[in-house]
Design an enzyme around this catalytic site. Structure first.
Site, PDB file in Angstrom:
ATOM      1  N   GLN A  12       1.083 -12.930   6.981  1.00 25.12           N
ATOM      2  CA  GLN A  12       0.011 -12.030   7.388  1.00 25.12           C
ATOM      3  C   GLN A  12      -1.326 -12.756   7.279  1.00 25.12           C
ATOM      4  O   GLN A  12      -1.667 -13.278   6.213  1.00 25.12           O
ATOM      5  CB  GLN A  12       0.000 -10.766   6.535  1.00 25.12           C
ATOM      6  N   HIS A  23       0.812  -1.218   0.000  1.00 27.39           N
ATOM      7  CA  HIS A  23       0.000   0.000   0.000  1.00 27.39           C
ATOM      8  C   HIS A  23       0.849   1.273   0.000  1.00 27.39           C
ATOM      9  O   HIS A  23       0.290   2.369  -0.016  1.00 27.39           O
ATOM     10  CB  HIS A  23      -0.926   0.016   1.224  1.00 27.39           C
ATOM     11  N   ALA A  60      -7.338  -4.524   9.928  1.00 25.41           N
ATOM     12  CA  ALA A  60      -8.312  -3.809   9.095  1.00 25.41           C
ATOM     13  C   ALA A  60      -9.050  -4.785   8.178  1.00 25.41           C
ATOM     14  O   ALA A  60     -10.283  -4.878   8.196  1.00 25.41           O
ATOM     15  CB  ALA A  60      -7.625  -2.716   8.291  1.00 25.41           C
ATOM     16  N   ASP A  61      -8.291  -5.538   7.379  1.00 23.33           N
ATOM     17  CA  ASP A  61      -8.928  -6.484   6.473  1.00 23.33           C
ATOM     18  C   ASP A  61      -9.599  -7.632   7.224  1.00 23.33           C
ATOM     19  O   ASP A  61     -10.638  -8.140   6.789  1.00 23.33           O
ATOM     20  CB  ASP A  61      -7.909  -7.035   5.478  1.00 23.33           C
ATOM     21  N   GLU A 109      -5.277 -12.193   7.475  1.00 28.92           N
ATOM     22  CA  GLU A 109      -6.183 -11.039   7.403  1.00 28.92           C
ATOM     23  C   GLU A 109      -7.551 -11.374   6.806  1.00 28.92           C
ATOM     24  O   GLU A 109      -8.293 -10.461   6.437  1.00 28.92           O
ATOM     25  CB  GLU A 109      -5.521  -9.923   6.595  1.00 28.92           C
TER      26      GLU A 109
END
Length: 255
Positions: free
Chosen positions: A150, A47, A177-178, A152
């Site tokens: 990760q 990102h 967040a995800d 998510e």
């Protein structure tokens, strides 16, 4: 050749505190974060805005400041992983992984033969112009490069045993967040469903001897998860730190 301080500290069960670096991608920022006392940072290739040359400059500055640079790649591709490591990253953060087969392949791309399949393209610049043989460099980098998974999504959570048990995974970084979106509670980071899910991921990490970690958007929430046993702890980003402190000073002077 540089030791990966974060990897070795996690093996000893020590807390390692980090943050994101992805918007103000200047080497001086990596230096500041290291001098400020952070142990590691993830250079955000997913990102963030850094290109490959910038990742190399950030990695060099981070290592010089005692800060472990871990690149979060944009996708699980050999070229993104290998090139990030050739640029000087001391670890790779793998986003959006839900398949054991894909994770095993990614781990193999991080390690040189006979452990993995990474192509050898290192030179003296990768070891600060020390003199070292290729076998010595292979052994060193295989022992000092981190693989961070990760988690998510709900699918990754449900597959956590088969993912976290993959040989070569050093740590897990939960992407709240995800994960919150996937759980149907977007942005509700202290929702009981979120807390229970994260705690189960933490427990699975402990089961397989993998360091549990989480990235949080506030220091208070990160502190809570540190008290709950997270070892690879991350909060905020270089841009948010600047904005928060600048806002604080401006508000104080205008009050």
């Amino acid at each position: 050749m540089h030791i990966n301080r974060t990897k070795h500290a996690l093996k000893e069960g020590k807390l390692q505190v980090g943050c994101a670096l992805g918007k103000i991608v200047q080497p001086d920022v990596a230096t500041i974060l290291g001098r400020a006392g952070f142990d590691w940072t993830f250079l955000d290739g997913e990102h963030g805005v850094a290109g490959v040359e910038t990742l190399a400059a950030l990695s060099r500055a981070a290592v010089a400041a005692g800060l472990t640079p871990i690149v979060r790649v944009a996708d699980i591709q050999y070229d993104l992983i290998a090139r990030s490591l050739d640029c000087g990253a001391q670890g790779i953060l793998l986003p959006r992984v839900e398949s054991r087969e894909l994770l095993e392949r990614a781990v193999s791309w991080v390690k040189f033969p006979p452990v993995g399949q990474r192509g050898f393209g290192l030179g003296p610049a990768n070891i600060d112009w020390e003199r070292a043989s290729i076998p010595a460099m292979i052994e060193h980098f295989n022992n000092n490069t981190m693989v961070v998974l990760q988690i998510e999504t709900v699918t990754a959570f449900e597959n956590r045993d088969e993912l976290i048990s993959v040989p070569g995974v050093d740590a897990v970084m939960i992407g709240p967040a995800d994960l919150s979106i996937s759980l149907g509670v977007p942005g509700e980071f202290e929702h009981p469903k979120m807390v229970a899910t994260i705690e189960q991921i933490r427990d699975t990490c402990i089961k397989y001897g993998v360091a549990p970690g989480v990235h949080c958007r506030s220091a208070a929430l990160a502190k809570m998860w540190g008290q709950k046993g997270m070892k690879l702890l991350s909060t905020g980003s270089e841009a948010n730190f600047l904005f928060e402190k600048a806002s604080e000073v401006a508000a104080l002077l205008k009050s």
